[in-house]
Write a protein that holds these residues in place. Structure first.
Motif, mmCIF file in Angstrom:
data_model
loop_
_atom_site.group_PDB
_atom_site.id
_atom_site.type_symbol
_atom_site.label_atom_id
_atom_site.label_comp_id
_atom_site.label_asym_id
_atom_site.label_seq_id
_atom_site.Cartn_x
_atom_site.Cartn_y
_atom_site.Cartn_z
ATOM 1 N N ARG A 12 0.842 -1.205 0.000
ATOM 2 C CA ARG A 12 0.000 0.000 0.000
ATOM 3 C C ARG A 12 0.878 1.257 0.000
ATOM 4 O O ARG A 12 0.624 2.214 -0.734
ATOM 5 C CB ARG A 12 -0.906 -0.001 1.241
ATOM 6 N N ILE A 13 1.898 1.240 0.816
ATOM 7 C CA ILE A 13 2.788 2.406 0.904
ATOM 8 C C ILE A 13 3.501 2.631 -0.439
ATOM 9 O O ILE A 13 3.626 3.761 -0.914
ATOM 10 C CB ILE A 13 3.821 2.193 2.034
ATOM 11 N N ALA A 14 3.946 1.539 -1.049
ATOM 12 C CA ALA A 14 4.622 1.678 -2.345
ATOM 13 C C ALA A 14 3.654 2.276 -3.363
ATOM 14 O O ALA A 14 4.028 3.125 -4.177
ATOM 15 C CB ALA A 14 5.124 0.321 -2.823
ATOM 16 N N ARG A 15 2.382 1.849 -3.292
ATOM 17 C CA ARG A 15 1.415 2.390 -4.243
ATOM 18 C C ARG A 15 1.184 3.874 -3.995
ATOM 19 O O ARG A 15 1.064 4.664 -4.930
ATOM 20 C CB ARG A 15 0.094 1.612 -4.149
ATOM 21 N N LEU A 16 1.155 4.255 -2.703
ATOM 22 C CA LEU A 16 0.966 5.675 -2.392
ATOM 23 C C LEU A 16 2.137 6.503 -2.924
ATOM 24 O O LEU A 16 1.951 7.632 -3.392
ATOM 25 C CB LEU A 16 0.810 5.868 -0.878
ATOM 26 N N ALA A 17 3.332 5.945 -2.853
ATOM 27 C CA ALA A 17 4.495 6.668 -3.389
ATOM 28 C C ALA A 17 4.299 6.944 -4.873
ATOM 29 O O ALA A 17 4.633 8.027 -5.372
ATOM 30 C CB ALA A 17 5.769 5.859 -3.154
ATOM 31 N N GLU A 18 3.743 5.982 -5.575
ATOM 32 C CA GLU A 18 3.448 6.181 -7.003
ATOM 33 C C GLU A 18 2.340 7.206 -7.205
ATOM 34 O O GLU A 18 2.456 8.103 -8.037
ATOM 35 C CB GLU A 18 2.954 4.862 -7.615
ATOM 36 N N GLN A 19 1.270 7.033 -6.427
ATOM 37 C CA GLN A 19 0.072 7.853 -6.661
ATOM 38 C C GLN A 19 0.261 9.313 -6.280
ATOM 39 O O GLN A 19 -0.434 10.180 -6.778
ATOM 40 C CB GLN A 19 -1.115 7.268 -5.875
ATOM 41 N N THR A 20 1.175 9.583 -5.375
ATOM 42 C CA THR A 20 1.451 10.981 -5.043
ATOM 43 C C THR A 20 2.300 11.651 -6.116
ATOM 44 O O THR A 20 2.314 12.865 -6.221
ATOM 45 C CB THR A 20 2.246 11.075 -3.719
ATOM 46 N N PRO A 51 5.125 17.653 17.190
ATOM 47 C CA PRO A 51 3.999 18.177 17.982
ATOM 48 C C PRO A 51 3.085 19.106 17.183
ATOM 49 O O PRO A 51 1.932 19.295 17.555
ATOM 50 C CB PRO A 51 4.682 18.928 19.117
ATOM 51 N N GLU A 52 3.627 19.711 16.092
ATOM 52 C CA GLU A 52 2.698 20.507 15.284
ATOM 53 C C GLU A 52 2.881 20.118 13.826
ATOM 54 O O GLU A 52 3.934 19.558 13.459
ATOM 55 C CB GLU A 52 2.962 22.015 15.458
ATOM 56 N N VAL A 53 1.910 20.408 13.042
ATOM 57 C CA VAL A 53 1.983 20.042 11.627
ATOM 58 C C VAL A 53 2.923 21.011 10.905
ATOM 59 O O VAL A 53 2.759 22.227 11.001
ATOM 60 C CB VAL A 53 0.575 20.060 10.993
ATOM 61 N N ARG A 54 3.903 20.444 10.224
ATOM 62 C CA ARG A 54 4.838 21.288 9.472
ATOM 63 C C ARG A 54 4.320 21.464 8.042
ATOM 64 O O ARG A 54 4.789 20.828 7.094
ATOM 65 C CB ARG A 54 6.232 20.652 9.469
ATOM 66 N N ALA A 55 3.351 22.335 7.927
ATOM 67 C CA ALA A 55 2.692 22.535 6.631
ATOM 68 C C ALA A 55 3.699 22.979 5.570
ATOM 69 O O ALA A 55 3.601 22.605 4.394
ATOM 70 C CB ALA A 55 1.580 23.568 6.781
ATOM 71 N N ASP A 56 4.712 23.770 6.012
ATOM 72 C CA ASP A 56 5.695 24.268 5.047
ATOM 73 C C ASP A 56 6.484 23.116 4.418
ATOM 74 O O ASP A 56 6.678 23.058 3.203
ATOM 75 C CB ASP A 56 6.636 25.256 5.742
ATOM 76 N N VAL A 57 6.884 22.178 5.283
ATOM 77 C CA VAL A 57 7.671 21.049 4.771
ATOM 78 C C VAL A 57 6.803 20.165 3.884
ATOM 79 O O VAL A 57 7.231 19.715 2.800
ATOM 80 C CB VAL A 57 8.267 20.237 5.944
ATOM 81 N N ILE A 58 5.605 19.925 4.334
ATOM 82 C CA ILE A 58 4.710 19.078 3.547
ATOM 83 C C ILE A 58 4.432 19.728 2.185
ATOM 84 O O ILE A 58 4.429 19.066 1.141
ATOM 85 C CB ILE A 58 3.397 18.807 4.334
ATOM 86 N N ARG A 67 5.273 20.021 -3.658
ATOM 87 C CA ARG A 67 5.806 20.655 -4.866
ATOM 88 C C ARG A 67 6.706 19.686 -5.642
ATOM 89 O O ARG A 67 6.703 19.642 -6.859
ATOM 90 C CB ARG A 67 6.587 21.933 -4.499
ATOM 91 N N THR A 68 7.486 18.894 -4.895
ATOM 92 C CA THR A 68 8.331 17.895 -5.555
ATOM 93 C C THR A 68 7.464 16.907 -6.333
ATOM 94 O O THR A 68 7.745 16.565 -7.497
ATOM 95 C CB THR A 68 9.156 17.117 -4.500
ATOM 96 N N ALA A 69 6.402 16.447 -5.673
ATOM 97 C CA ALA A 69 5.496 15.486 -6.326
ATOM 98 C C ALA A 69 4.868 16.115 -7.563
ATOM 99 O O ALA A 69 4.824 15.498 -8.643
ATOM 100 C CB ALA A 69 4.427 15.037 -5.335
ATOM 101 N N ASP A 70 4.420 17.356 -7.413
ATOM 102 C CA ASP A 70 3.763 18.037 -8.543
ATOM 103 C C ASP A 70 4.747 18.205 -9.708
ATOM 104 O O ASP A 70 4.373 18.064 -10.877
ATOM 105 C CB ASP A 70 3.249 19.417 -8.102
ATOM 106 N N ARG A 71 5.963 18.503 -9.342
ATOM 107 C CA ARG A 71 6.970 18.700 -10.386
ATOM 108 C C ARG A 71 7.199 17.387 -11.147
ATOM 109 O O ARG A 71 7.295 17.371 -12.374
ATOM 110 C CB ARG A 71 8.265 19.190 -9.743
#
Ligand SMILES: Cc1ncc(C[n+]2csc(CCOP(=O)(O)OP(=O)(O)O)c2C)c(N)n1
Ligand code: SF4
Lengths: 413, 335
Positions: free
Chosen positions: B256-264, B305-312, B317-321
């Motif tokens: 499942r994780i491998a598929r998510l890597a593809e799908q993202t 402890p908090e969501v790092r929205a910037d990193v995500i 952006r890498t995925a989109d590229r």
């Protein structure tokens, strides 16, 4: 066939007659002429079938020999100095896997400072790698050792290093009896691997071994080298029968009968040593010399037999075990344990410094007169060294000592 | 050229569907009762190890394609260690391990020996982890590419040095935590901008065949191995193999994780011939990177402890590229 030729070329031709099937090579001085000539022999079709592979590094060269040998091919390479050091990880692997690779080492100093000239620092650094090490006294022996090396390697499933002095031998033109194909064929049977990668009989080679068996594996590596102590002289005998020449063997004593002083040496300096011994014998000095051809395995018993009756031993070393002194001497001392005689280590000819007859005469005279210290650096420029040591003592911090020395050498001119 | 058989259905959530639904010509090598079984059970891989799964499929397929005549050369790493604890071995084909950094050169030596002996029927597969391939073995691999040695080299990319305890490799993705890129400080995890894209490096050598794949597409993987084995010369296969231990994922989630890597789009799946991309596996259901990151403990610091929205967002952006660069979006894909 007797001909006037270069040492490297004689070696390359002899190697070709041994019919290696894979040669992987990466150039480094002073080994280059060997691999250049082999590339020509393969390209011209004189040596076939043979795959000559130009690789990207010495590490790849040795790795490729490992693969080729495991797949059942006779594999060969040659290197020197930094190249040998760049191979180190694969060297231990080749011997650990029991692969009968043959390699010529055109002995050269190791940097820094970078130096392309001859000494034995490179191969000596690999004395515990599990490779058999044979040292050639001259170009005739350098060529002759190669068919013997292949035979030995393949009988024992161990890799063999043939060490020949860089430039002094590799680049010297001499009259050499280059073996002929028919002779080599009569002497050296085709390679029959002990274990081979074959889809019809799959084996896993190179498995992970834990503490429960690792000591045993290393013990067996040692035991195989001990077997080489018998195999090396026997193979030299077989060589003599086919080629009619004495080459190889464990060691070569020269005028050691009734010698009070015996000089031990490896490689090409032995000729000069013998000349000096002759001249001193003419003066009535009881001196002899011993060349060690097989440094690994080290022929403890044979060395003991030759040296046991002497009063003192002088070991000429072309490498330095920094922080202790001599490498060969330590092995000689092991051979002589229990026998009390004077032992001297002489570090000579590092980085290509010539070892002259004059220096040797002085050295051996000192030895005979009981004036030789335990550790001597032959022809050391003490003034230069003292000056730098004094400077170091003054500043008490690390600094570019090589550069300082070079500057002093310049200002001395 | 198509990367895989044109599978008409799309599988969600389960991997139980598969061979049963396909015609015999599309069935996997693993479905064949007479399969080579190159890597037998009994090895010591962790449960759910993507590398073990990938290796078995790849070598079985390679053997099938080569009529059983394959010699495998292995770099040091998990695959080597878990498969050959002396005096046992899990390999049913001739197999050679030498060192960490020299598998491509050792394989080239085997190939040279076979060439000298005129054995064109026996084929060579070299294999190693991403550390052995992307970092320490890169010089030897590049040499193997440059000479166009007749070898299929497979990189099992689990994105770190797993065998030595999960340290970073040149293929560790940015922001991922490893034992040497800790989840502490301002920019936790592996730094951005330091990755090595080996499939593209391989393509720059203009070798006859380069492909990427994941263990989520096992038939695609097999098809690529078959294709690669039909070609002579240097071929490179880069396979994403999730590592439950190093990634901090559940053993049953590897596929499942491998598929998510593809799908993202984080792991683009494509083929390249002579240095040009010739085919891509389109994303059928595009997912945001967060869905891929969340289940993995190596990214836990991006959510607590908090969501790092910037990193995500950076990773998105890498995925989109990738998606734009390789044209990964299929017509019918739903965002
Ligand atoms: C020259 C050398 N350096 C370091 C090591 C230690 N070492 C063994 S396996 C390994 C990491 C393997 O990582 P990778 O290639 O990614 O394979 P994985 O275990 O992840 O499958 C390291 C660093 C080694 N064996 N040799
Ligand atoms: S650590 Fe990872 S790669 Fe290694 S055996 Fe376990 S799951 Fe497989």
């Amino acid at each position: 066939m007797l001909k006037q030729t270069e040492g490297s070329r004689a070696v390359a031709e002899t190697v070709a007659y041994c019919r290696p099937e894979v040669i992987a090579a990466y150039p480094i001085s002073p080994q280059t002429h060997i691999v250049e000539e082999l590339s020509r022999l393969v390209k011209s079709g004189a040596l076939k079938p043979c795959e000559y592979v130009n690789v990207e590094s010495e590490f790849a060269a040795m790795s490729m020999c490992i693969g080729a040998s495991a797949a059942g091919a006779r594999a060969y390479t040659a290197t020197a100095s930094q190249g040998l050091l760049y191979m180190v990880e694969a060297l231990y692997n080749a011997s650990g896997l029991g692969l009968p690779i043959v390699m010529t080492v055109a002995n050269r100093a190791i940097g820094a400072p970078i130096n392309i000239w001859n000494d034995h620092s490179d191969s000596m650094s690999q004395r515990d790698s599990g490779w058999i090490q044979l040292y050639a006294r001259d170009n005739q022996e350098a060529a002759d050792l190669h068919p013997q090396a292949f035979k030995l390697a393949e009988e024992l499933s161990l890799p063999v290093m043939v060490c020949m002095d860089g430039f002094v031998l590799t680049h010297a033109w001499e009259r050499i009896e280059v073996p002929e194909q028919a002779q080599v064929d009569a002497f050296l049977p085709p390679y029959e691997p002990r274990q081979v990668l074959d889809p019809n009989e799959p084996v896993s080679i190179g498995a992970m071994v834990g503490p429960e068996a690792f000591t045993e594996v290393r013990y067996l590596a040692h035991a195989k080298q001990m077997q080489a102590l018998d195999a090396i002289p026997r193979i030299a005998g077989e060589f003599r029968q086919v080629f009619g020449r004495d080459s190889g063997g464990l060691l070569h004593p020269y005028r050691c009968e009734f010698a009070d002083t015996i000089v031990v040496a490896l490689g090409s300096v032995f000729g000069t040593v013998c000349d000096v011994v002759d001249e001193m014998r003419d003066r009535g000095v009881r001196i002899g010399a011993l060349a060690i051809t097989s440094f690994r395995p080290f022929p403890l018993d044979a060395v003991r037999t030759v040296l046991g009756g002497a009063r003192q031993v002088v070991v000429l070393e072309r490498a330095l075990a920094v922080g202790v002194g001599g490498i060969v001497s330590a092995n000689v001392r092991t051979a002589l344990s229990g026998i009390h005689l004077d032992g001297h280590t002489v570090i000579a000819g590092l980085g290509g410094r010539p070892i002259t007859k004059e220096s040797l005469h002085r050295l051996f005279d000192d030895a005979v007169a009981g004036r030789l210290e335990q550790l001597t650096f032959l022809d050391l420029n003490t003034e230069l060294v003292e000056r730098e040591l004094a400077r170091m003592a003054q500043t008490r911090r690390s600094g570019p000592s090589a550069e300082n020395i070079l500057r002093d050498v310049g200002s001395n001119r | 050229m198509s990367a895989a058989p044109q599978v008409r259905f799309y599988q969600v959530g389960s991997f139980a569907a598969g061979n049963r639904l396909l015609g015999p010509e599309l069935q996997s090598d693993q479905a064949d009762p007479a399969r080579a079984n190159a890597l037998t059970c009994g090895h010591r891989a962790c449960q759910g190890c993507g590398e073990a799964l990938g290796a078995r499929y790849i070598l079985d397929a390679a053997q099938r394609a080569a009529g059983g005549k394959v010699i495998a050369v292995n770099a040091t790493g998990c695959l080597e260690v878990f498969s050959t604890p002396y005096p046992e071995t899990s390999w049913q084909l001739p197999w050679l391990h030498s060192l960490f950094g020299n598998a491509p050169a050792v394989a080239a030596g085997v190939a040279a020996a076979l060439r000298a002996k005129g054995r064109t029927d026996i084929r060579v597969v070299g294999q190693g982890g991403d550390g052995g391939t992307v970092d320490i073995g890169l010089g030897c691999l590049s040499g193997m590419f440059e000479r166009n040695d007749d070898i299929l080299y497979v990189c099992y990319d689990n994105e770190a040095y797993m065998n030595t305890g999960v340290q970073r490799s040149g293929a560790t993705p940015p922001a991922a935590r490893t034992a040497t890129t800790q989840a502490v400080g301002e920019e936790p995890g592996a730094p951005f901008g330091q990755g090595k894209n080996l499939p593209l490096i391989a393509m720059a050598h203009e070798i006859p065949y380069v492909a990427t794949a994941t263990v989520a597409g096992l038939r695609d993987l097999e098809a690529k191995v078959h294709r690669a084995m039909g070609i002579r010369g240097a071929r490179y296969l880069h396979v994403l193999v999730p590592c439950p231990l190093g990634w901090g994922t559940a053993s049953h989630d590897t596929v499942r994780i491998a598929r998510l890597a593809e799908q993202t789009g984080l792991f683009p799946v494509f083929e390249a011939v002579d240095g040009e991309v010739t085919d891509v596996t389109p994303i059928r259901r595009r997912v945001p990177v967060e869905e891929y990151l969340r289940p993995q403990k190596r990214y836990a610091h991006l959510f607590k402890p908090e969501v790092r929205a910037d990193v995500i967002a950076h990773l998105q952006r890498t995925a989109d590229r990738n998606i734009a660069r390789f044209g990964l979006l299929a017509e019918e894909a739903v965002p």
